[in-house]
Design an enzyme around this catalytic site. Sequence first.
Site, PDB file in Angstrom:
ATOM      1  N   ASP A  70     -19.503  21.409  23.830  1.00 22.76           N
ATOM      2  CA  ASP A  70     -18.986  22.075  22.625  1.00 22.76           C
ATOM      3  C   ASP A  70     -18.312  23.382  23.049  1.00 22.76           C
ATOM      4  O   ASP A  70     -18.587  23.918  24.129  1.00 22.76           O
ATOM      5  CB  ASP A  70     -20.122  22.378  21.629  1.00 22.76           C
ATOM      6  CG  ASP A  70     -19.597  23.036  20.359  1.00 22.76           C
ATOM      7  OD1 ASP A  70     -18.716  22.435  19.717  1.00 22.76           O
ATOM      8  OD2 ASP A  70     -20.025  24.151  20.037  1.00 22.76           O
ATOM      9  N   SER A  71     -17.479  23.899  22.163  1.00 19.94           N
ATOM     10  CA  SER A  71     -16.836  25.182  22.439  1.00 19.94           C
ATOM     11  C   SER A  71     -17.877  26.306  22.543  1.00 19.94           C
ATOM     12  O   SER A  71     -17.600  27.343  23.137  1.00 19.94           O
ATOM     13  CB  SER A  71     -15.831  25.501  21.332  1.00 19.94           C
ATOM     14  OG  SER A  71     -16.485  25.484  20.073  1.00 19.94           O
ATOM     15  N   CYS A 126     -17.850  18.898  19.712  1.00 20.71           N
ATOM     16  CA  CYS A 126     -16.992  19.848  19.000  1.00 20.71           C
ATOM     17  C   CYS A 126     -15.906  19.075  18.241  1.00 20.71           C
ATOM     18  O   CYS A 126     -15.160  18.291  18.836  1.00 20.71           O
ATOM     19  CB  CYS A 126     -16.357  20.768  20.036  1.00 20.71           C
ATOM     20  SG  CYS A 126     -15.189  21.940  19.368  1.00 20.71           S
ATOM     21  N   GLU A 143     -22.006  32.396  12.491  1.00 24.64           N
ATOM     22  CA  GLU A 143     -22.469  33.004  13.751  1.00 24.64           C
ATOM     23  C   GLU A 143     -23.004  34.414  13.531  1.00 24.64           C
ATOM     24  O   GLU A 143     -23.871  34.875  14.277  1.00 24.64           O
ATOM     25  CB  GLU A 143     -21.348  32.977  14.799  1.00 24.64           C
ATOM     26  CG  GLU A 143     -21.017  31.544  15.177  1.00 24.64           C
ATOM     27  CD  GLU A 143     -20.439  31.360  16.561  1.00 24.64           C
ATOM     28  OE1 GLU A 143     -20.190  32.353  17.256  1.00 24.64           O
ATOM     29  OE2 GLU A 143     -20.245  30.179  16.948  1.00 24.64           O
ATOM     30  N   CYS A 165     -16.867  20.189  11.038  1.00 27.55           N
ATOM     31  CA  CYS A 165     -17.070  21.329  11.941  1.00 27.55           C
ATOM     32  C   CYS A 165     -18.569  21.479  12.188  1.00 27.55           C
ATOM     33  O   CYS A 165     -19.374  21.299  11.267  1.00 27.55           O
ATOM     34  CB  CYS A 165     -16.514  22.611  11.327  1.00 27.55           C
ATOM     35  SG  CYS A 165     -16.860  24.082  12.297  1.00 27.55           S
ATOM     36  N   HIS A 195     -20.461  23.957  12.535  1.00 31.43           N
ATOM     37  CA  HIS A 195     -21.199  25.057  11.902  1.00 31.43           C
ATOM     38  C   HIS A 195     -21.542  24.840  10.433  1.00 31.43           C
ATOM     39  O   HIS A 195     -22.370  25.562   9.882  1.00 31.43           O
ATOM     40  CB  HIS A 195     -20.390  26.353  12.010  1.00 31.43           C
ATOM     41  CG  HIS A 195     -20.309  26.899  13.396  1.00 31.43           C
ATOM     42  ND1 HIS A 195     -19.840  26.168  14.464  1.00 31.43           N
ATOM     43  CD2 HIS A 195     -20.630  28.124  13.891  1.00 31.43           C
ATOM     44  CE1 HIS A 195     -19.869  26.914  15.548  1.00 31.43           C
ATOM     45  NE2 HIS A 195     -20.350  28.100  15.235  1.00 31.43           N
TER      46      HIS A 195
HETATM   47  N1  DGL Z   1     -17.285  23.694  17.432  1.00 27.62           N
HETATM   48  C1  DGL Z   1     -16.109  23.953  16.618  1.00 27.62           C
HETATM   49  C2  DGL Z   1     -15.846  22.721  15.748  1.00 27.62           C
HETATM   50  O1  DGL Z   1     -16.718  21.920  15.495  1.00 27.62           O
HETATM   51  C3  DGL Z   1     -16.290  25.188  15.763  1.00 27.62           C
HETATM   52  C4  DGL Z   1     -16.245  26.461  16.544  1.00 27.62           C
HETATM   53  C5  DGL Z   1     -14.908  26.708  17.198  1.00 27.62           C
HETATM   54  O2  DGL Z   1     -13.898  26.924  16.496  1.00 27.62           O
HETATM   55  O3  DGL Z   1     -14.865  26.687  18.430  1.00 27.62           O
HETATM   56  O4  DGL Z   1     -14.743  22.547  15.301  1.00 27.62           O
END
Ligand code: DGL
Length: 284
Positions: free
Chosen positions: A22-23, A85, A170, A202, A204
């Site tokens: 993931d990012s 991600c 976050e 997403c 989050h």
């Molecule tokens: N993990 C990213 C997503 O699911 C969200 C956070 C980011 O923008 O890196 O799109």
Amino acid sequence: MDRSETRVKYTASGLKNIGVFDSGFGGLTMFKEFLKVLPDYDYIYLGDNARAPYGNKSDEVIYNYTKQAIDFLFKQDCELIIIACHTASAKALRKIQQEYLLKNYSDKKVLGVVVPIVEEAIKLSRYHKLGIIGTKATINSDAYKKELEKLRSDLKIFQQACPLLVPLVEEGWVKKPETKMILKKYLLPLKVKQIDTLILGCTHYLFLIKDIIRIMGKNVKIINPAIAVAEKLAIYLDKHKDLEKKLSKNKKIIFYTTDDVIKFKELGQRFLGKSIENINKIIL
Ligand code: DGL
């Protein structure tokens, strides 16, 4: 310090892991579900925290970052990688599978989150009016829309980018009235269209699920991406016995982050819902 000194020495352990990328922290919400559904496997989680968020970045940057992460995880003896991600799945997965993997790791697998989530959404949608929320990059990619349209041609699809939600989550602002107000502003245009199913595109947004349900009303089905992906992963492993047999099952988990280890531990525990040990810092 020389860049190479900070790199982890790649040790071929002989074990075959499942990689989760993931990012940053968000993928831990998905990883949490993998650990519930498939608890026995050995996992390596990589969060590219130093370069997150990906959601506002260009196609080229997202692709290059994702490629580096995939490369790192394969060098850690992963046999299969899940891009947890949504942004990286939407923007980079197809090219990774069709070009990078074929050229460099033709015997390995990289899976994303879009297809399993879309399959679940189609299954649950009664009137075929679907909404998708995600980062700017995910929504601009039309990845969810295109996959949905591959499965059915008679859908009405409405999309909404929600760029402020990732930083609010976050920051721990999940319960703040300001966050609820912003969420309402993003969701109202979808509600007005009378969608019957909403894809949380997403990592989050699961933190906001209670408010999302409240705002959208009980008639709108909310697709929980983590559950959809974890369940489909279990089915995938069941179907691909040759791959599954290569995976080790010692319940070992190693975490890698490209940013500060302490920060990863603190915030990561909130996302994973349990204590995190065995964290290493790397430079991609
Ligand atoms: N993990 C990213 C997503 O699911 C969200 C956070 C980011 O923008 O890196 O799109």
